[in-house]
Design a protein around this motif. Structure first.
Motif, PDB file in Angstrom:
ATOM      1  N   TRP A   1      40.179   5.409   1.794  1.00 19.53           N
ATOM      2  CA  TRP A   1      40.571   5.608   3.200  1.00 19.53           C
ATOM      3  C   TRP A   1      42.046   5.956   3.327  1.00 19.53           C
TER       4      TRP A   1
ATOM      5  N   ASP B   1      43.448   9.196   5.162  1.00 19.75           N
ATOM      6  CA  ASP B   1      44.392   8.973   6.250  1.00 19.75           C
ATOM      7  C   ASP B   1      45.689   9.760   6.021  1.00 19.75           C
TER       8      ASP B   1
ATOM      9  N   ALA C   1      45.041  13.475   6.345  1.00 21.25           N
ATOM     10  CA  ALA C   1      44.857  13.805   7.763  1.00 21.25           C
ATOM     11  C   ALA C   1      46.223  13.921   8.439  1.00 21.25           C
ATOM     12  N   SER C   2      47.134  13.039   8.048  1.00 24.69           N
ATOM     13  CA  SER C   2      48.455  13.063   8.665  1.00 24.69           C
ATOM     14  C   SER C   2      49.254  14.283   8.195  1.00 24.69           C
TER      15      SER C   2
ATOM     16  N   SER D   1      43.881  15.004  14.454  1.00 23.38           N
ATOM     17  CA  SER D   1      43.501  13.853  15.254  1.00 23.38           C
ATOM     18  C   SER D   1      42.012  13.548  15.077  1.00 23.38           C
ATOM     19  N   ALA D   2      41.272  14.516  14.530  1.00 24.00           N
ATOM     20  CA  ALA D   2      39.828  14.325  14.392  1.00 24.00           C
ATOM     21  C   ALA D   2      39.519  13.204  13.406  1.00 24.00           C
ATOM     22  N   ASP D   3      38.416  12.532  13.660  1.00 22.88           N
ATOM     23  CA  ASP D   3      37.974  11.421  12.825  1.00 22.88           C
ATOM     24  C   ASP D   3      37.372  11.970  11.533  1.00 22.88           C
ATOM     25  N   TRP D   4      37.853  11.453  10.402  1.00 24.47           N
ATOM     26  CA  TRP D   4      37.337  11.961   9.130  1.00 24.47           C
ATOM     27  C   TRP D   4      36.188  11.119   8.582  1.00 24.47           C
ATOM     28  N   HIS D   5      35.836  10.042   9.294  1.00 29.44           N
ATOM     29  CA  HIS D   5      34.761   9.193   8.773  1.00 29.44           C
ATOM     30  C   HIS D   5      33.427   9.928   8.581  1.00 29.44           C
ATOM     31  N   PRO D   6      33.032  10.796   9.566  1.00 31.76           N
ATOM     32  CA  PRO D   6      31.754  11.503   9.364  1.00 31.76           C
ATOM     33  C   PRO D   6      31.760  12.357   8.093  1.00 31.76           C
TER      34      PRO D   6
ATOM     35  N   GLU E   1      30.991  10.263   5.210  1.00 29.12           N
ATOM     36  CA  GLU E   1      29.580   9.892   5.262  1.00 29.12           C
ATOM     37  C   GLU E   1      28.722  11.016   4.703  1.00 29.12           C
TER      38      GLU E   1
END
Lengths: 252, 308
Positions: B99, B103, B106-107, B112-117, B120
């Motif tokens: 994670w 994270d 992403a930064s 800003s989009a969620d990377w969790h999907p 998955e």
């Protein structure tokens, strides 16, 4: 643009701080080891006023010297190993494929290592105050300046070693070969005052000696004018090493 | 491809040497939007150097490159926002957690989009708190794919994606790559597994000694060898070639110890061989037909076997 870069810098610094603390060696040598030597030698010598140290206690002398030890450890071992392994393993290459600017990586390395140096130093000071009634005769601002100069000059030396060494192993060896004699011969662990004259002459050639002298001077509140030579040496080291590492910086 | 052959990458006469070693020796090609473009060839053929010049990691000695309308040399950072890269040799810090890596990246792209999907989808959701060094080879590779996809890139570069993975993990990764294309992204990959190129790529460039020796769809490359296939079997006793030479479509017969290979073409070849074996009372086992693969194409074009 600048805003996102700064956000990235903070994120990187935070992640790298966690990584630093997860490395048992690094956490031990910056945070725990200085406390161990403090309690060992403080326990033996106490902090009674001593003629040899101009009426100061042994611990008063040792604490700023141990700060030099922490700066030397972080600069020559952790900055070096960190940069060299990041390069060797291809971690820097991975970052190179992103819009991340190289300066962010350099800043983040300096910030994390400085923060760790600061935390190690803070623990040392607090422990010495609580256990040995440590005395601070200087002024906070000049002392901080001296501390920052000493840290940056040694970090820049670490960057140079990492840039010039062909592999991370070699850089590790160079860092240790430079660090260990300095640890014992520069006053960073054993006061130079109790050393024979020949050792004191060797000490004049070791950059860590100037870190210790400058930090002790700033800790005791001596005017900067008395330490111009140390300031000059360390500033020179910082400038030369920064130029060399900027010229020789490699992603891989 | 429906997307009307929009060109996303154009490489013209690219050359790059390291000292005296010529890595890339005048390579030109184009990659179309929405395709999986493969570069195959042995180690040292110049695939990685080519791909790294396109990614803006290396400056070519000569030649022009345009990616998404930009020159990598001059628009490195702008370009790198819109591409995703998986490098042949790279790593993350040993003690970083999955994670934390997501994270951090992403930064870097200020997302800003969620990377969790994404995790998955790549089957890493349960590994989110795992440390990088504790991941298996396949999991590390999936994490690198996740990092390459985190900025929702238009073009994804995958360099030697499945090298070092076991066949099971390799197949799982193949499905992921096909999934990336199905999202409408363009994929450029290098591999030295011919089967991988055959399975995944819409078009394949065969690279040898810094040059492209052939470029086409895998089907066309194989078809270019002609309609020949081969029937092979082991004989359990003596073998006499004459009767087999008369079978319709046979072009040549090879025998090495008890292994016989009959080359030829036509629908009648296989039944002809089996009938002749039965009629002549020749004892045989392990009979099978083999169709040419990219491996054969490579062998014929370069005169050497690709090493694994």
């Amino acid at each position: 643009m600048a805003g996102t870069q700064i956000k990235t810098l903070w994120k990187m610094t935070w992640v790298e701080t966690k990584l630093f603390l997860r490395e048992p060696m690094a956490a031990f040598f910056t945070l725990a080891f200085p406390l161990m030597v403090l309690f060992l030698f403080g326990g033996i010598y106490g902090n009674e006023p001593n003629e040899m140290f101009g009426g100061r206690g042994t611990v008063d002398m040792l604490v700023p010297a141990y700060m030099g030890m922490i700066i030397g450890t972080v600069g020559l071992m952790f900055v070096t190993i960190n940069m060299a392994t990041y390069r060797e393993k291809g971690i820097l290459r991975r970052f190179k494929t992103t819009p991340l600017r190289p300066v962010i990586i350099l800043l983040d390395t300096v910030l994390v290592n400085f923060a760790m140096t600061l935390v190690g130093t803070g623990l040392l000071i607090v422990a010495a105050i609580l256990a040995f009634d440590l005395r601070f005769d200087g002024h906070v601002f000049p002392f901080l300046l001296a501390f920052i100069l000493a840290s940056l000059s040694f970090f820049s030396l670490g960057f140079v070693i990492a840039s010039l060494a062909p592999t991370s192993r070699v850089s590790q060896v160079i860092g240790m070969v430079l660090f260990y004699p300095m640890l014992f011969l520069s006053g960073a662990s054993i006061p130079l005052q109790i050393m024979p004259g020949s050792i004191q002459k060797i000490a004049d050639f070791l950059p860590l000696t100037y870190v210790v002298k400058l930090l002790q001077g700033a800790w005791f509140g001596e005017p900067a004018g008395e330490h111009l030579f140390e300031i000059l040496i360390l500033t020179g080291l910082l400038v030369v090493c920064t130029v060399i590492s900027a010229l020789t910086f490699r992603w891989e | 491809m429906s997307s009307a052959n929009t060109i996303v990458i154009a490489v013209q006469d690219l050359a790059k040497s390291y000292g005296k070693v010529v890595a890339v020796d005048g390579i030109s090609f184009e990659v179309h939007e929405g395709e999986i473009f493969g570069m195959v060839g042995p180690n040292g053929a110049g695939k990685t150097t080519t791909i790294e010049c396109i990614e803006g990691l290396r400056n070519p000695d000569q030649g022009g490159i345009r990616v998404l309308g930009m020159e990598p040399k001059h628009s490195k950072y702008r370009l790198q926002k819109r591409i995703g890269v998986q490098l042949q040799e790279s790593a993350l810090p040993d003690r970083i957690k999955v994670w934390e890596a997501m994270d951090l990246f992403a930064s870097i792209y200020s997302l800003s989009a969620d990377w969790h999907p994404l995790l998955e989808k790549l089957g890493l959701a349960e590994k989110i708190k795992a440390t990088y060094s504790k991941l298996s080879g396949g999991q590390k590779q999936r994490l690198f794919i996740a990092l390459a996809l985190i900025n929702d890139p238009e073009v994804v570069f995958l360099d030697e994606l499945t090298t070092g993975l076991d066949p099971h993990a390799r197949r799982a990764i193949w499905d992921l790559v096909l999934g990336i294309r199905d999202q409408g992204k363009t994929v450029v990959l290098t591999t030295h597994f011919m089967e991988e190129a055959e399975r995944l790529c819409n078009r394949v460039a065969i690279v040898d000694q810094g040059r492209i020796v052939a470029l086409d769809t895998p089907e066309n490359l194989i078809r270019s060898l002609g309609p020949e296939f081969r029937v092979t079997f082991r004989v359990t006793g003596p073998f006499e070639q004459n009767a087999f030479k008369k079978i319709q479509g046979v072009s040549r017969i090879e025998q090495k110890d008890d292994r016989v290979t009959i080359h030829g073409k036509g629908d009648r070849l296989l039944s002809g061989v089996v009938n002749t074996l039965e009629k002549g009372g020749v004892g045989f086992r392990d009979l099978r037909t083999e169709h040419p693969t990219l491996e054969d194409v490579f062998l014929i074009l370069t005169g050497k076997k690709i090493r694994d």
